[in-house]
Design a protein around this motif. Structure first.
Motif, PDB file in Angstrom:
ATOM      1  N   LEU A 158      26.733  47.364  34.913  1.00 17.92           N
ATOM      2  CA  LEU A 158      27.218  45.994  34.821  1.00 17.92           C
ATOM      3  C   LEU A 158      26.364  45.034  35.644  1.00 17.92           C
ATOM      4  O   LEU A 158      26.337  43.828  35.372  1.00 17.92           O
ATOM      5  CB  LEU A 158      28.677  45.917  35.256  1.00 17.92           C
ATOM      6  N   LEU A 159      25.644  45.553  36.630  1.00 12.22           N
ATOM      7  CA  LEU A 159      24.761  44.707  37.424  1.00 12.22           C
ATOM      8  C   LEU A 159      23.589  44.193  36.597  1.00 12.22           C
ATOM      9  O   LEU A 159      22.933  43.216  36.961  1.00 12.22           O
ATOM     10  CB  LEU A 159      24.240  45.500  38.626  1.00 12.22           C
ATOM     11  N   SER A 160      23.334  44.834  35.463  1.00 16.90           N
ATOM     12  CA  SER A 160      22.207  44.444  34.611  1.00 16.90           C
ATOM     13  C   SER A 160      22.392  43.075  33.970  1.00 16.90           C
ATOM     14  O   SER A 160      21.443  42.490  33.451  1.00 16.90           O
ATOM     15  CB  SER A 160      21.978  45.493  33.518  1.00 16.90           C
ATOM     16  N   GLY A 161      23.607  42.535  33.977  1.00 16.48           N
ATOM     17  CA  GLY A 161      23.786  41.178  33.476  1.00 16.48           C
ATOM     18  C   GLY A 161      25.034  41.013  32.640  1.00 16.48           C
ATOM     19  O   GLY A 161      25.768  41.962  32.377  1.00 16.48           O
ATOM     20  N   ASP A 199      29.110  38.381  36.423  1.00 14.81           N
ATOM     21  CA  ASP A 199      29.357  37.158  37.193  1.00 14.81           C
ATOM     22  C   ASP A 199      30.801  37.069  37.645  1.00 14.81           C
ATOM     23  O   ASP A 199      31.084  36.670  38.782  1.00 14.81           O
ATOM     24  CB  ASP A 199      29.003  35.931  36.354  1.00 14.81           C
ATOM     25  N   LYS A 200      31.718  37.460  36.780  1.00 16.95           N
ATOM     26  CA  LYS A 200      33.136  37.396  37.122  1.00 16.95           C
ATOM     27  C   LYS A 200      33.496  38.397  38.214  1.00 16.95           C
ATOM     28  O   LYS A 200      34.328  38.114  39.082  1.00 16.95           O
ATOM     29  CB  LYS A 200      33.990  37.625  35.876  1.00 16.95           C
ATOM     30  N   ILE A 201      32.879  39.578  38.178  1.00 15.28           N
ATOM     31  CA  ILE A 201      33.144  40.583  39.203  1.00 15.28           C
ATOM     32  C   ILE A 201      32.639  40.102  40.563  1.00 15.28           C
ATOM     33  O   ILE A 201      33.347  40.179  41.575  1.00 15.28           O
ATOM     34  CB  ILE A 201      32.481  41.926  38.841  1.00 15.28           C
ATOM     35  N   VAL A 202      31.406  39.603  40.588  1.00 14.07           N
ATOM     36  CA  VAL A 202      30.818  39.144  41.842  1.00 14.07           C
ATOM     37  C   VAL A 202      31.640  38.012  42.444  1.00 14.07           C
ATOM     38  O   VAL A 202      31.996  38.030  43.627  1.00 14.07           O
ATOM     39  CB  VAL A 202      29.359  38.698  41.624  1.00 14.07           C
ATOM     40  N   GLU A 203      31.958  37.004  41.630  1.00 11.43           N
ATOM     41  CA  GLU A 203      32.707  35.861  42.151  1.00 11.43           C
ATOM     42  C   GLU A 203      34.130  36.260  42.530  1.00 11.43           C
ATOM     43  O   GLU A 203      34.651  35.808  43.554  1.00 11.43           O
ATOM     44  CB  GLU A 203      32.701  34.733  41.125  1.00 11.43           C
ATOM     45  N   GLY A 204      34.762  37.093  41.717  1.00  7.14           N
ATOM     46  CA  GLY A 204      36.116  37.531  42.038  1.00  7.14           C
ATOM     47  C   GLY A 204      36.161  38.315  43.324  1.00  7.14           C
ATOM     48  O   GLY A 204      37.028  38.088  44.189  1.00  7.14           O
ATOM     49  N   ALA A 205      35.221  39.255  43.491  1.00  7.83           N
ATOM     50  CA  ALA A 205      35.212  40.099  44.686  1.00  7.83           C
ATOM     51  C   ALA A 205      34.898  39.286  45.936  1.00  7.83           C
ATOM     52  O   ALA A 205      35.559  39.442  46.974  1.00  7.83           O
ATOM     53  CB  ALA A 205      34.203  41.228  44.516  1.00  7.83           C
ATOM     54  N   LEU A 206      33.897  38.414  45.864  1.00  3.58           N
ATOM     55  CA  LEU A 206      33.464  37.698  47.054  1.00  3.58           C
ATOM     56  C   LEU A 206      34.368  36.527  47.421  1.00  3.58           C
ATOM     57  O   LEU A 206      34.589  36.257  48.601  1.00  3.58           O
ATOM     58  CB  LEU A 206      32.031  37.192  46.861  1.00  3.58           C
ATOM     59  N   PHE A 207      34.904  35.825  46.435  1.00  5.92           N
ATOM     60  CA  PHE A 207      35.648  34.599  46.729  1.00  5.92           C
ATOM     61  C   PHE A 207      37.163  34.760  46.693  1.00  5.92           C
ATOM     62  O   PHE A 207      37.873  33.947  47.277  1.00  5.92           O
ATOM     63  CB  PHE A 207      35.227  33.486  45.765  1.00  5.92           C
ATOM     64  N   MET A 220      19.484  38.216  45.934  1.00  2.86           N
ATOM     65  CA  MET A 220      19.846  39.612  46.170  1.00  2.86           C
ATOM     66  C   MET A 220      20.757  40.133  45.066  1.00  2.86           C
ATOM     67  O   MET A 220      20.662  41.286  44.654  1.00  2.86           O
ATOM     68  CB  MET A 220      20.532  39.761  47.521  1.00  2.86           C
ATOM     69  N   ILE A 221      21.650  39.287  44.576  1.00  2.00           N
ATOM     70  CA  ILE A 221      22.533  39.711  43.489  1.00  2.00           C
ATOM     71  C   ILE A 221      21.722  39.978  42.218  1.00  2.00           C
ATOM     72  O   ILE A 221      21.980  40.949  41.494  1.00  2.00           O
ATOM     73  CB  ILE A 221      23.610  38.644  43.225  1.00  2.00           C
ATOM     74  N   GLU A 222      20.745  39.125  41.951  1.00  2.00           N
ATOM     75  CA  GLU A 222      19.954  39.275  40.740  1.00  2.00           C
ATOM     76  C   GLU A 222      18.983  40.446  40.820  1.00  2.00           C
ATOM     77  O   GLU A 222      18.765  41.145  39.827  1.00  2.00           O
ATOM     78  CB  GLU A 222      19.184  37.978  40.460  1.00  2.00           C
ATOM     79  N   ALA A 273      37.978  32.049  31.699  1.00  2.00           N
ATOM     80  CA  ALA A 273      37.968  31.127  32.832  1.00  2.00           C
ATOM     81  C   ALA A 273      38.719  31.664  34.043  1.00  2.00           C
ATOM     82  O   ALA A 273      38.429  31.279  35.181  1.00  2.00           O
ATOM     83  CB  ALA A 273      38.560  29.787  32.413  1.00  2.00           C
ATOM     84  N   TRP A 274      39.680  32.558  33.813  1.00  2.00           N
ATOM     85  CA  TRP A 274      40.511  33.050  34.912  1.00  2.00           C
ATOM     86  C   TRP A 274      40.184  34.480  35.314  1.00  2.00           C
ATOM     87  O   TRP A 274      40.843  35.055  36.168  1.00  2.00           O
ATOM     88  CB  TRP A 274      41.990  32.961  34.523  1.00  2.00           C
ATOM     89  N   ALA A 275      39.172  35.055  34.713  1.00  2.00           N
ATOM     90  CA  ALA A 275      38.887  36.470  34.950  1.00  2.00           C
ATOM     91  C   ALA A 275      38.497  36.758  36.397  1.00  2.00           C
ATOM     92  O   ALA A 275      38.900  37.778  36.964  1.00  2.00           O
ATOM     93  CB  ALA A 275      37.788  36.948  34.008  1.00  2.00           C
ATOM     94  N   ASP A 276      37.706  35.874  37.030  1.00  2.00           N
ATOM     95  CA  ASP A 276      37.306  36.129  38.411  1.00  2.00           C
ATOM     96  C   ASP A 276      38.504  36.126  39.347  1.00  2.00           C
ATOM     97  O   ASP A 276      38.595  36.939  40.276  1.00  2.00           O
ATOM     98  CB  ASP A 276      36.254  35.123  38.871  1.00  2.00           C
TER      99      ASP A 276
END
Length: 278
Positions: free
Chosen positions: A118-121, A126-134, A266-268, A96-99
């Motif tokens: 890792l972009l393959s799914g 999901d945690k990388i994308v949300e952590g980096a962007l948010f 675009m992420i998918e 839950a806290w990884a991002d």
């Protein structure tokens, strides 16, 4: 923006290819590589049976901690032959806290790279994308399978919608845009007006880029009933773009997940390397 530190995130069993890709980009840009290994921890036992399973939980955590140390050593050995400065660290957060943890690490880097492995799914993606962007305040570079990743692209397409997220993406990518041979500022179904794209859609953004020495042109495209993301993908491929620059999550994450959206699409399925910022 000059990229001096590039972050890539790996798992206990995945991410070697992405690490190699990030190392190559660092060598190209004379940048430092930061590798962050994330192992998801099982939440502590609670409730009636907590005491019964606590020993097993402790043993699992100890085993994961040992695997994490082994993984860090293996990555250190993998990078030992590369001509790049690097630091390798690991963390063992609850899922839950990884991002948030990834985002905090990203604050000390200029860019987070998410490569094809890792972009393959998976949960870590999901945690990388949300952590980096948010949570990092820095951009993320998505590199799909088969794409040639570079921080010195010759042709760049900028997806412009006049939102603050797009403005942030342009600002973060100025170093890339200034060295590109061709930059196209692309607007889909732009609306005129002070609260939209201005009297001449795209003109203000183009002038801003020209003042920074960017060779830029403006393309105003009709959607003609097609999804915006489809129009952007097609135009990027038609112009032979090496990279797409765009803002991320102009709408809420909940709306994007329920209804879909340009960012999520675009992420998918990024058609080529995509630099996103928020």
């Amino acid at each position: 923006m000059t990229f001096r530190t590039i972050l890539t995130v790996a798992g206990l069993e995945r991410g070697d290819h992405d690490i190699d890709l990030a190392a190559s980009l660092c060598e190209e840009a004379s940048a430092h590589l930061s590798v962050f290994v994330v192992a998801f921890a099982a939440p502590p036992p609670v409730g009636t049976y907590a005491a019964m399973i606590s020993d097993a939980w402790v043993q699992e955590r100890q085993a994961d901690a040992e695997r994490l140390e082994e993984r860090l050593a293996a990555i250190t050995a993998r990078l030992s032959g590369r001509e790049v400065s690097a630091d390798i660290s690991g963390v063992y957060p609850e899922t839950a806290w990884a991002d948030d943890v990834i985002g905090r690490r990203g604050r000390y880097c200029d860019l987070t790279l998410l490569g094809p492995e890792l972009l393959s799914g998976g949960m870590l993606k999901d945690k990388i994308v949300e952590g980096a962007l948010f949570w990092s305040g820095k951009p993320v570079l998505l590199v799909p399978e088969g794409a040639s990743a570079t921080l010195q692209p010759k042709r760049v397409m900028v997806a412009w919608d006049s939102r603050i997220e797009a403005s942030r993406a342009v600002r973060e990518s100025l170093g890339i845009l200034k060295t590109a041979e061709e930059v196209r500022l692309v607007l889909v179904d732009p609306e005129e007006g002070e609260d939209a794209h201005g009297d001449e859609p795209g003109a203000d953004a183009a002038v801003y880029l020209v003042r920074h020495g960017v060779r830029v042109g403006v393309d105003r495209l009709p959607s003609s009933g097609r999804p915006v993301v489809e129009v952007l993908r097609r135009h990027a491929l038609d112009m032979g773009a090496d990279m797409i620059v765009m803002g991320a999550y102009g709408h809420s994450r909940l709306r994007q997940r329920i209804l879909g959206g340009v960012t999520r699409s675009m992420i998918e399925e990024p058609p080529l390397p995509v630099l996103m910022a928020r």
